[in-house]
Design a protein around this motif. Structure first.
Motif, PDB file in Angstrom:
ATOM      1  N   LYS A  74       0.819  -1.093   0.001  1.00 53.72           N
ATOM      2  CA  LYS A  74       0.212   0.039  -0.203  1.00 53.72           C
ATOM      3  C   LYS A  74       0.877   1.197  -0.087  1.00 53.72           C
ATOM      4  CE  LYS A  74      -3.943  -1.714   2.130  1.00 53.72           C
ATOM      5  NZ  LYS A  74      -4.864  -1.623   3.509  1.00 53.72           N
ATOM      6  N   ASN A  75       2.090   1.125   0.066  1.00 58.36           N
ATOM      7  CA  ASN A  75       2.903   2.365   0.226  1.00 58.36           C
ATOM      8  C   ASN A  75       4.001   2.196  -0.920  1.00 58.36           C
ATOM      9  OD1 ASN A  75       3.005   3.828   2.725  1.00 58.36           O
ATOM     10  ND2 ASN A  75       2.737   1.658   3.636  1.00 58.36           N
ATOM     11  N   LYS A  76       3.243   2.218  -2.441  1.00 53.45           N
ATOM     12  CA  LYS A  76       4.132   2.359  -3.526  1.00 53.45           C
ATOM     13  C   LYS A  76       5.110   3.328  -3.756  1.00 53.45           C
ATOM     14  CE  LYS A  76       1.936  -1.221  -5.152  1.00 53.45           C
ATOM     15  NZ  LYS A  76       2.743  -2.531  -5.160  1.00 53.45           N
ATOM     16  N   LYS A  77       4.787   4.547  -3.111  1.00 55.85           N
ATOM     17  CA  LYS A  77       5.428   5.900  -3.217  1.00 55.85           C
ATOM     18  C   LYS A  77       6.677   5.776  -2.568  1.00 55.85           C
ATOM     19  CE  LYS A  77       1.591   8.499  -4.418  1.00 55.85           C
ATOM     20  NZ  LYS A  77       0.727   9.654  -4.424  1.00 55.85           N
ATOM     21  N   VAL A  78       6.894   5.032  -1.629  1.00 58.68           N
ATOM     22  CA  VAL A  78       7.970   4.898  -0.467  1.00 58.68           C
ATOM     23  C   VAL A  78       8.738   3.752  -0.555  1.00 58.68           C
ATOM     24  CG1 VAL A  78       8.588   5.397   1.899  1.00 58.68           C
ATOM     25  CG2 VAL A  78       6.531   6.417   1.064  1.00 58.68           C
ATOM     26  N   SER A  79       9.837   3.697  -0.595  1.00 61.77           N
ATOM     27  CA  SER A  79      10.571   2.328  -0.554  1.00 61.77           C
ATOM     28  C   SER A  79      10.403   1.806   0.344  1.00 61.77           C
ATOM     29  CB  SER A  79      12.045   2.567  -1.280  1.00 61.77           C
ATOM     30  OG  SER A  79      12.737   3.256  -0.434  1.00 61.77           O
ATOM     31  N   ALA A  80      11.008   0.419   0.762  1.00 58.58           N
ATOM     32  CA  ALA A  80      11.077  -0.267   1.941  1.00 58.58           C
ATOM     33  C   ALA A  80      12.121   0.163   2.760  1.00 58.58           C
ATOM     34  CB  ALA A  80      10.753  -1.866   1.613  1.00 58.58           C
ATOM     35  N   ASP A  81      13.257   0.435   1.907  1.00 55.47           N
ATOM     36  CA  ASP A  81      14.469   0.903   3.026  1.00 55.47           C
ATOM     37  C   ASP A  81      13.967   2.166   3.599  1.00 55.47           C
ATOM     38  OD1 ASP A  81      15.918  -1.236   2.191  1.00 55.47           O
ATOM     39  OD2 ASP A  81      16.826  -0.033   0.367  1.00 55.47           O
ATOM     40  N   ASP A  82      13.195   3.029   2.609  1.00 56.34           N
ATOM     41  CA  ASP A  82      12.888   4.495   3.422  1.00 56.34           C
ATOM     42  C   ASP A  82      11.889   4.249   4.435  1.00 56.34           C
ATOM     43  OD1 ASP A  82      14.417   5.855   1.670  1.00 56.34           O
ATOM     44  OD2 ASP A  82      12.784   6.279   0.270  1.00 56.34           O
ATOM     45  N   ILE A  83      10.989   3.110   4.426  1.00 54.64           N
ATOM     46  CA  ILE A  83      10.090   2.872   5.718  1.00 54.64           C
ATOM     47  C   ILE A  83      10.930   2.331   6.892  1.00 54.64           C
ATOM     48  CG2 ILE A  83       8.394   1.214   6.312  1.00 54.64           C
ATOM     49  CD1 ILE A  83       7.399   1.293   3.464  1.00 54.64           C
ATOM     50  N   LYS A  84      11.779   1.552   6.650  1.00 55.84           N
ATOM     51  CA  LYS A  84      12.885   0.846   7.828  1.00 55.84           C
ATOM     52  C   LYS A  84      13.633   1.977   8.414  1.00 55.84           C
ATOM     53  CE  LYS A  84      13.448  -3.481   5.241  1.00 55.84           C
ATOM     54  NZ  LYS A  84      14.587  -4.470   4.685  1.00 55.84           N
ATOM     55  N   LYS A  85      14.078   3.028   7.785  1.00 55.83           N
ATOM     56  CA  LYS A  85      14.714   4.102   8.083  1.00 55.83           C
ATOM     57  C   LYS A  85      13.829   4.942   8.962  1.00 55.83           C
ATOM     58  CE  LYS A  85      17.799   7.984   6.860  1.00 55.83           C
ATOM     59  NZ  LYS A  85      17.548   8.586   7.828  1.00 55.83           N
ATOM     60  N   ALA A  86      12.428   5.166   8.564  1.00 52.22           N
ATOM     61  CA  ALA A  86      11.618   5.973   9.033  1.00 52.22           C
ATOM     62  C   ALA A  86      11.353   5.365  10.485  1.00 52.22           C
ATOM     63  CB  ALA A  86      10.416   6.367   8.418  1.00 52.22           C
ATOM     64  N   LEU A  87      11.129   4.139  10.460  1.00 55.86           N
ATOM     65  CA  LEU A  87      10.779   3.297  11.809  1.00 55.86           C
ATOM     66  C   LEU A  87      11.894   3.352  12.790  1.00 55.86           C
ATOM     67  CD1 LEU A  87       8.922   0.359  10.312  1.00 55.86           C
ATOM     68  CD2 LEU A  87       7.929   2.375  11.672  1.00 55.86           C
ATOM     69  N   LYS A  88      13.141   3.339  12.167  1.00 57.31           N
ATOM     70  CA  LYS A  88      14.379   3.357  13.045  1.00 57.31           C
ATOM     71  C   LYS A  88      14.407   4.841  13.677  1.00 57.31           C
ATOM     72  CE  LYS A  88      16.693  -0.265  13.848  1.00 57.31           C
ATOM     73  NZ  LYS A  88      17.039  -0.977  15.084  1.00 57.31           N
ATOM     74  N   ASP A  89      14.196   5.781  12.650  1.00 53.28           N
ATOM     75  CA  ASP A  89      14.557   7.246  13.073  1.00 53.28           C
ATOM     76  C   ASP A  89      13.454   7.505  14.265  1.00 53.28           C
ATOM     77  OD1 ASP A  89      16.499   7.436  11.692  1.00 53.28           O
ATOM     78  OD2 ASP A  89      15.597   8.533   9.900  1.00 53.28           O
ATOM     79  N   SER A  90      12.208   6.879  14.199  1.00 56.93           N
ATOM     80  CA  SER A  90      11.197   7.501  15.205  1.00 56.93           C
ATOM     81  C   SER A  90      11.221   6.539  16.364  1.00 56.93           C
ATOM     82  CB  SER A  90       9.809   6.903  14.647  1.00 56.93           C
ATOM     83  OG  SER A  90       9.543   5.456  14.180  1.00 56.93           O
ATOM     84  N   GLY A  91      12.188   5.746  16.688  1.00 55.34           N
ATOM     85  CA  GLY A  91      12.698   5.306  18.093  1.00 55.34           C
ATOM     86  C   GLY A  91      12.282   3.747  18.233  1.00 55.34           C
ATOM     87  N   ALA A  92      11.913   3.162  16.866  1.00 57.55           N
ATOM     88  CA  ALA A  92      12.019   1.567  17.173  1.00 57.55           C
ATOM     89  C   ALA A  92      12.986   0.829  17.487  1.00 57.55           C
ATOM     90  CB  ALA A  92      11.555   1.059  15.844  1.00 57.55           C
ATOM     91  N   ILE A  93      12.804  -0.199  18.532  1.00 51.85           N
ATOM     92  CA  ILE A  93      14.024  -0.940  18.771  1.00 51.85           C
ATOM     93  C   ILE A  93      14.516  -2.003  18.059  1.00 51.85           C
ATOM     94  CG2 ILE A  93      13.616  -0.139  21.330  1.00 51.85           C
ATOM     95  CD1 ILE A  93      12.474  -2.875  21.536  1.00 51.85           C
ATOM     96  N   GLU A  94      13.389  -2.287  17.089  1.00 50.91           N
ATOM     97  CA  GLU A  94      13.667  -3.258  16.232  1.00 50.91           C
ATOM     98  C   GLU A  94      12.838  -3.124  15.037  1.00 50.91           C
ATOM     99  OE1 GLU A  94      12.551  -7.752  16.834  1.00 50.91           O
ATOM    100  OE2 GLU A  94      13.495  -6.849  18.720  1.00 50.91           O
ATOM    101  N   VAL A  95      13.336  -3.432  13.758  1.00 46.94           N
ATOM    102  CA  VAL A  95      12.410  -3.383  12.398  1.00 46.94           C
ATOM    103  C   VAL A  95      12.661  -4.843  11.928  1.00 46.94           C
ATOM    104  CG1 VAL A  95      12.338  -2.294  10.244  1.00 46.94           C
ATOM    105  CG2 VAL A  95      12.892  -0.797  12.207  1.00 46.94           C
ATOM    106  N   ASN A  96      11.401  -5.399  11.462  1.00 44.18           N
ATOM    107  CA  ASN A  96      11.310  -6.672  10.977  1.00 44.18           C
ATOM    108  C   ASN A  96      10.646  -6.625   9.792  1.00 44.18           C
ATOM    109  OD1 ASN A  96      12.843  -7.679  13.308  1.00 44.18           O
ATOM    110  ND2 ASN A  96      10.589  -7.980  14.369  1.00 44.18           N
ATOM    111  N   VAL A  97      10.780  -7.567   8.664  1.00 42.42           N
ATOM    112  CA  VAL A  97      10.065  -7.820   7.503  1.00 42.42           C
ATOM    113  C   VAL A  97       9.489  -9.038   7.696  1.00 42.42           C
ATOM    114  CG1 VAL A  97      10.117  -8.056   5.338  1.00 42.42           C
ATOM    115  CG2 VAL A  97      11.801  -6.444   6.298  1.00 42.42           C
ATOM    116  N   ARG A  98       7.876  -9.007   7.721  1.00 43.13           N
ATOM    117  CA  ARG A  98       7.079 -10.379   7.515  1.00 43.13           C
ATOM    118  C   ARG A  98       6.452 -10.470   6.352  1.00 43.13           C
ATOM    119  NH1 ARG A  98       1.914 -11.643   9.028  1.00 43.13           N
ATOM    120  NH2 ARG A  98       1.750 -13.825   9.718  1.00 43.13           N
TER     121      ARG A  98
END
Length: 173
Positions: free
Chosen positions: A149-173
């Motif tokens: 559902k996020n075609k305009k944003v790459s998966a790497d950008d999503i992971k980076k945004a989650l890490k920058d927002s304070g996620a202690i862990e980022v997983n792909v399922r």
């Protein structure tokens, strides 16, 4: 959520962090699928963008159905089927029917809402829950982002945004 869909999961430790992270991630143009928490967080549904529930409308409809059924049953039995004069009152004694009508309304509303809630949340016998991360039932907060559902944003950008927002862990399922 189907098992064939790809999700990126951001795992958080604190409810304040995940509430703040939702606004940060949404500000970067990323659509959040859902946020799973072990307990309710005030304001999270508004922050994610969930619509207001329609359960009050269902409650009103079940109440009207209960009132109609109770009044129909009482009027049929007391007026048409077996009319009796009780205490010198008329067959159609509406004030005497108020307690039974109220109880019928409450009964239909309560059972109707429980059944509606269970059906709308897929809570029925034999259904296996689709848990994205087992820790959400204990003490972690998980933000699920649907990659499709996020075609305009790459998966790497999503992971980076989650890490920058304070996620202690980022997983792909």
């Amino acid at each position: 959520m189907s098992s064939t869909t790809n999700y990126i999961l951001g795992v958080y430790d604190d409810e304040d962090e995940v509430l703040h992270a939702v606004s940060e991630v949404k500000s970067k143009g990323i659509k959040i699928e859902d946020v799973f928490t072990p307990f309710p967080i005030h304001g999270l549904d508004r922050a994610v963008g969930h619509e207001r529930t329609r359960l009050p409308i269902a409650a009103f409809m079940f109440g009207v159905l209960g009132l109609t059924c109770a009044l129909s049953l009482i009027s049929y039995t007391m007026v048409f089927d077996w009319p009796m004069i009780i205490g010198g009152k008329d067959f159609f004694a509406l004030p005497n029917w108020i307690p039974v009508s109220f109880e019928g309304t409450v009964l239909f509303t309560a059972f109707g809402l429980v059944i509606t809630f269970c059906i709308s949340n897929n809570l029925y016998p034999g259904n296996q829950p689709d848990l994205l991360d087992l820790r959400i039932t204990d003490d972690k907060f998980v933000m699920a982002i649907n990659v499709d559902k996020n075609k305009k944003v790459s998966a790497d950008d999503i992971k980076k945004a989650l890490k920058d927002s304070g996620a202690i862990e980022v997983n792909v399922r």
